[in-house]
Design a protein around this motif. Structure first.
Motif, PDB file in Angstrom:
ATOM      1  N   CYS A   1       0.759  -1.188  -0.038  1.00 25.78           N
ATOM      2  CA  CYS A   1      -0.024   0.107   0.078  1.00 25.78           C
ATOM      3  C   CYS A   1       1.033   1.290   0.031  1.00 25.78           C
ATOM      4  N   TYR A   2       2.083   1.137  -0.353  1.00 24.36           N
ATOM      5  CA  TYR A   2       3.038   2.161  -0.682  1.00 24.36           C
ATOM      6  C   TYR A   2       2.401   3.138  -1.459  1.00 24.36           C
ATOM      7  N   HIS A   3       1.891   2.627  -2.460  1.00 25.56           N
ATOM      8  CA  HIS A   3       1.168   3.537  -3.672  1.00 25.56           C
ATOM      9  C   HIS A   3      -0.173   4.199  -3.118  1.00 25.56           C
ATOM     10  N   CYS A   4      -0.752   3.817  -2.016  1.00 22.64           N
ATOM     11  CA  CYS A   4      -2.005   4.030  -1.783  1.00 22.64           C
ATOM     12  C   CYS A   4      -2.581   5.456  -1.622  1.00 22.64           C
ATOM     13  N   ALA A   5      -1.460   6.167  -0.710  1.00 22.77           N
ATOM     14  CA  ALA A   5      -1.974   7.453  -0.421  1.00 22.77           C
ATOM     15  C   ALA A   5      -1.995   8.490  -1.592  1.00 22.77           C
ATOM     16  N   GLY A   6      -1.126   8.117  -2.817  1.00 27.23           N
ATOM     17  CA  GLY A   6      -1.083   8.778  -3.645  1.00 27.23           C
ATOM     18  C   GLY A   6      -2.050   8.549  -4.719  1.00 27.23           C
TER      19      GLY A   6
ATOM     20  N   GLU B   1     -10.617   6.793  -2.853  1.00 28.20           N
ATOM     21  CA  GLU B   1     -11.862   6.428  -2.462  1.00 28.20           C
ATOM     22  C   GLU B   1     -11.716   5.089  -1.360  1.00 28.20           C
ATOM     23  N   LEU B   2     -10.595   4.424  -1.688  1.00 32.20           N
ATOM     24  CA  LEU B   2     -10.414   3.195  -0.802  1.00 32.20           C
ATOM     25  C   LEU B   2      -9.944   3.718   0.493  1.00 32.20           C
ATOM     26  N   LEU B   3      -9.122   4.736   0.764  1.00 32.59           N
ATOM     27  CA  LEU B   3      -8.757   5.247   1.836  1.00 32.59           C
ATOM     28  C   LEU B   3      -9.630   5.743   2.648  1.00 32.59           C
ATOM     29  N   ASN B   4     -10.880   6.160   2.233  1.00 34.34           N
ATOM     30  CA  ASN B   4     -12.024   6.520   2.981  1.00 34.34           C
ATOM     31  C   ASN B   4     -12.340   5.376   4.250  1.00 34.34           C
ATOM     32  N   SER B   5     -12.203   4.280   3.775  1.00 35.67           N
ATOM     33  CA  SER B   5     -12.586   3.380   4.835  1.00 35.67           C
ATOM     34  C   SER B   5     -11.285   2.337   5.365  1.00 35.67           C
ATOM     35  N   LEU B   6     -10.216   2.400   4.351  1.00 35.84           N
ATOM     36  CA  LEU B   6      -9.290   1.309   4.569  1.00 35.84           C
ATOM     37  C   LEU B   6      -8.264   1.718   5.350  1.00 35.84           C
ATOM     38  N   LEU B   7      -7.613   0.967   6.384  1.00 41.03           N
ATOM     39  CA  LEU B   7      -6.666   1.381   7.121  1.00 41.03           C
ATOM     40  C   LEU B   7      -5.433   0.480   6.552  1.00 41.03           C
ATOM     41  N   GLU B   8      -4.398   1.092   5.934  1.00 36.82           N
ATOM     42  CA  GLU B   8      -3.461   0.278   4.958  1.00 36.82           C
ATOM     43  C   GLU B   8      -2.469  -0.635   5.810  1.00 36.82           C
ATOM     44  N   TRP B   9      -2.466  -0.480   7.011  1.00 40.00           N
ATOM     45  CA  TRP B   9      -1.610  -1.552   7.896  1.00 40.00           C
ATOM     46  C   TRP B   9      -2.260  -2.924   7.669  1.00 40.00           C
TER      47      TRP B   9
ATOM     48  N   ALA C   1     -17.792  -0.308   6.325  1.00 41.32           N
ATOM     49  CA  ALA C   1     -17.722  -1.061   5.041  1.00 41.32           C
ATOM     50  C   ALA C   1     -17.090  -0.177   4.097  1.00 41.32           C
ATOM     51  N   MET C   2     -16.552  -1.115   3.032  1.00 35.42           N
ATOM     52  CA  MET C   2     -15.797  -0.316   1.907  1.00 35.42           C
ATOM     53  C   MET C   2     -16.534   0.128   1.041  1.00 35.42           C
ATOM     54  N   THR C   3     -17.227   1.302   1.280  1.00 32.69           N
ATOM     55  CA  THR C   3     -18.163   1.902   0.329  1.00 32.69           C
ATOM     56  C   THR C   3     -17.646   3.598   0.327  1.00 32.69           C
ATOM     57  N   MET C   4     -18.405   4.259  -0.641  1.00 34.06           N
ATOM     58  CA  MET C   4     -17.802   5.510  -0.461  1.00 34.06           C
ATOM     59  C   MET C   4     -18.113   6.525   0.650  1.00 34.06           C
ATOM     60  N   ASP C   5     -19.282   6.365   1.299  1.00 31.47           N
ATOM     61  CA  ASP C   5     -19.374   6.929   2.535  1.00 31.47           C
ATOM     62  C   ASP C   5     -19.161   6.155   3.907  1.00 31.47           C
TER      63      ASP C   5
ATOM     64  N   VAL D   1     -24.844  -0.433  -7.841  1.00 31.88           N
ATOM     65  CA  VAL D   1     -23.988   0.685  -8.245  1.00 31.88           C
ATOM     66  C   VAL D   1     -23.087   1.270  -7.064  1.00 31.88           C
ATOM     67  N   GLN D   2     -23.561   1.597  -6.126  1.00 29.31           N
ATOM     68  CA  GLN D   2     -23.035   2.175  -4.833  1.00 29.31           C
ATOM     69  C   GLN D   2     -22.257   0.984  -4.248  1.00 29.31           C
ATOM     70  N   LEU D   3     -22.484  -0.220  -4.141  1.00 28.01           N
ATOM     71  CA  LEU D   3     -21.822  -1.331  -3.541  1.00 28.01           C
ATOM     72  C   LEU D   3     -20.523  -1.437  -4.113  1.00 28.01           C
ATOM     73  N   ARG D   4     -20.176  -1.180  -5.360  1.00 27.04           N
ATOM     74  CA  ARG D   4     -19.218  -1.287  -6.267  1.00 27.04           C
ATOM     75  C   ARG D   4     -18.285  -0.336  -6.400  1.00 27.04           C
ATOM     76  N   LYS D   5     -18.820   0.811  -5.991  1.00 29.08           N
ATOM     77  CA  LYS D   5     -17.915   2.429  -6.501  1.00 29.08           C
ATOM     78  C   LYS D   5     -16.414   2.153  -6.066  1.00 29.08           C
ATOM     79  N   VAL D   6     -16.394   2.040  -4.685  1.00 28.20           N
ATOM     80  CA  VAL D   6     -14.873   2.125  -4.091  1.00 28.20           C
ATOM     81  C   VAL D   6     -13.942   1.131  -5.075  1.00 28.20           C
ATOM     82  N   TRP D   7     -14.332   0.131  -5.225  1.00 31.66           N
ATOM     83  CA  TRP D   7     -13.467  -0.920  -5.643  1.00 31.66           C
ATOM     84  C   TRP D   7     -13.350  -0.963  -7.403  1.00 31.66           C
TER      85      TRP D   7
END
Length: 424
Positions: A218-223, A227-235, A289-293, A364-370
């Motif tokens: 996840c070295y590349h995640c912050a940049g 959308e993913l980092l709205n919910s995911l903790l990268e560790w 969950a891994m959703t936009m909000d 549509v909402q379920l899949r937006k993040v990924w």
């Protein structure tokens, strides 16, 4: 050059390529990326297919995709069509999807339902265990139907996951131990009572190893993945060398809640390079969950889960899958090689089988993040591939803190190639 000379020349070329691959892997520093041919050479790709994708256990799908007798789906593993079908007794079988008559594919659709397996070419008919039932009187009195059943692939299931192996023998190792743990850790989700909500297929113009490498850090995640980092903790876990005390405290609090509900969460790893790995990690505070909000993507929780703060149970299976199990839905990812510089990435979202589309969840909402994350990763992978193709490319060092997951992957890949080449 006659046909025999051409065949001998091809065999000699492949033999030399195997020796070159072994040398390149042996000479590679442990924390450096691979030599260029291992990412873009067609012969090296052929060896990857033969020594990895035709010999190792591969994730292909979930049992809830084929809930009833005669339900099937198909998948192609580097020009090897495979058929996965539910039998009358409830078992899951995998076959090479090629008729024993003249080799035509039997099931031509991506998924469907059948009473028997009938080849559309000449109507040879097989039962759901692969036995040949009918070949017509044209084959003559001496024809033995029992000698012409479908060729089976090894198939194992655990926790709703389906794995196949196309090899002549099952791979040695601790795979059954992993399956036992997977069964235990997936029990709360009751996969048999889930359903496929939506699926995406993305063709990425990059070698399959680059797809996996990108996933393993996840070295590349912050940049690249807002959308993913709205919910995911990268560790990856509390042993991650970058993990903060705040993160460790969050994990401790969440673990107490999981224990109260009898939800397994202890980190489990199996095999060289941690090829099979299960770990439950919390999501960001305030998200479910891994959703936009960050809110649940489905109103119905899975299985016996009562706590929406279930975080994400991450499941890794090399060479071709990573997965995220959440309280309300889960997401599985499958990578299959197409060519030396092309891969197919399939993503599937599952919800409770009683969830109603448009009422309990919005696909549509379920899949937006990924969808966003997959597209971002596609661009990264393709740019990575183009740079590697350059005459200016030379292997570079991995960060042992930010990219230890790739170091592990390369350990597994090198060990697997070495083991399988030596077994020839």
């Amino acid at each position: 050059m006659n046909q025999n000379d051409l065949l001998n020349s091809t065999c000699a070329t492949i033999h030399e390529a195997r020796k070159e691959m072994a040398n390149l892997l042996e000479e590679r520093p442990a924390n450096y990326s691979l030599a260029q041919p291992l990412y873009n050479d067609p012969l090296m790709f052929r060896i990857d297919v033969e020594e990895v994708f035709q010999k190792e256990w591969l994730f292909v799908g979930m049992t809830s995709e084929i809930p009833a007798r005669g339900d099937y789906f198909t998948v192609e593993v580097a020009q090897n069509p495979v058929l996965v079908v539910r039998d009358a007794d409830g078992s899951v079988n995998a076959f090479h999807n090629t008729c024993r008559h003249r080799g035509s594919r039997i099931c031509t659709e991506h998924r469907g339902k059948v009473a028997n397996l009938v080849c559309p070419y000449h109507q040879w008919t097989y039962d759901l265990k692969g036995n040949l039932l009918f070949a017509g009187t044209e084959m003559g009195d001496s024809f033995e139907t029992q000698e012409h059943g479908l060729k089976k692939a090894f198939c194992k299931t655990a926790g709703g996951f389906i794995f196949v192996c196309l090899g002549k023998e099952e791979p040695e190792g601790d795979f059954d131990e992993f399956l036992s743990t997977l069964e235990e850790y997936m029990e709360p989700y009751d996969v048999e009572n889930t359903k496929l909500a939506v699926e995406s297929n993305m063709y990425e113009k990059a070698n399959w190893k680059l797809v996996i490498e990108n996933n393993r850090e996840c070295y590349h995640c912050a940049g690249n993945h807002p959308e993913l980092l709205n919910s995911l903790l990268e560790w990856d876990d509390t042993n991650d060398p970058r993990a903060s005390q705040e993160f460790k405290d969050h994990c401790k609090d969440q673990a107490a809640a999981w224990d109260a509900e009898g939800i397994p969460h202890e980190h489990k790893s199996f095999g060289p390079g941690l090829r099979n790995r299960i770990v439950r990690m919390p999501l960001k505070k305030g998200t479910q969950a891994m959703t936009m909000d960050g809110k649940a993507g489905c109103n119905k929780l899975l299985g016996r889960i009562k706590n929406p703060q279930m975080g994400s149970m991450r499941i890794l299976h090399l060479p071709n899958s990573w997965n995220h199990m959440q309280s309300d839905h889960f997401i599985v990812f499958r990578v299959l090689p197409i060519s030396a510089q092309e891969s197919l990435v399939t993503t599937k979202w599952f919800v409770h089988k009683d969830a109603v589309e448009g009422v309990d969840y919005d696909p549509v909402q379920l899949r937006k993040v990924w969808d966003a994350t997959n597209e971002q990763d596609r661009v990264l992978g393709e740019e990575n591939q183009q740079g590697i193709n350059s005459i200016g490319y030379q292997p570079g060092p991995y960060s042992e803190t930010f990219e230890f997951g790739i170091v592990n992957f390369m350990e597994w890949y090198s060990d697997t190639i070495d083991k399988n080449l030596k077994s020839r």
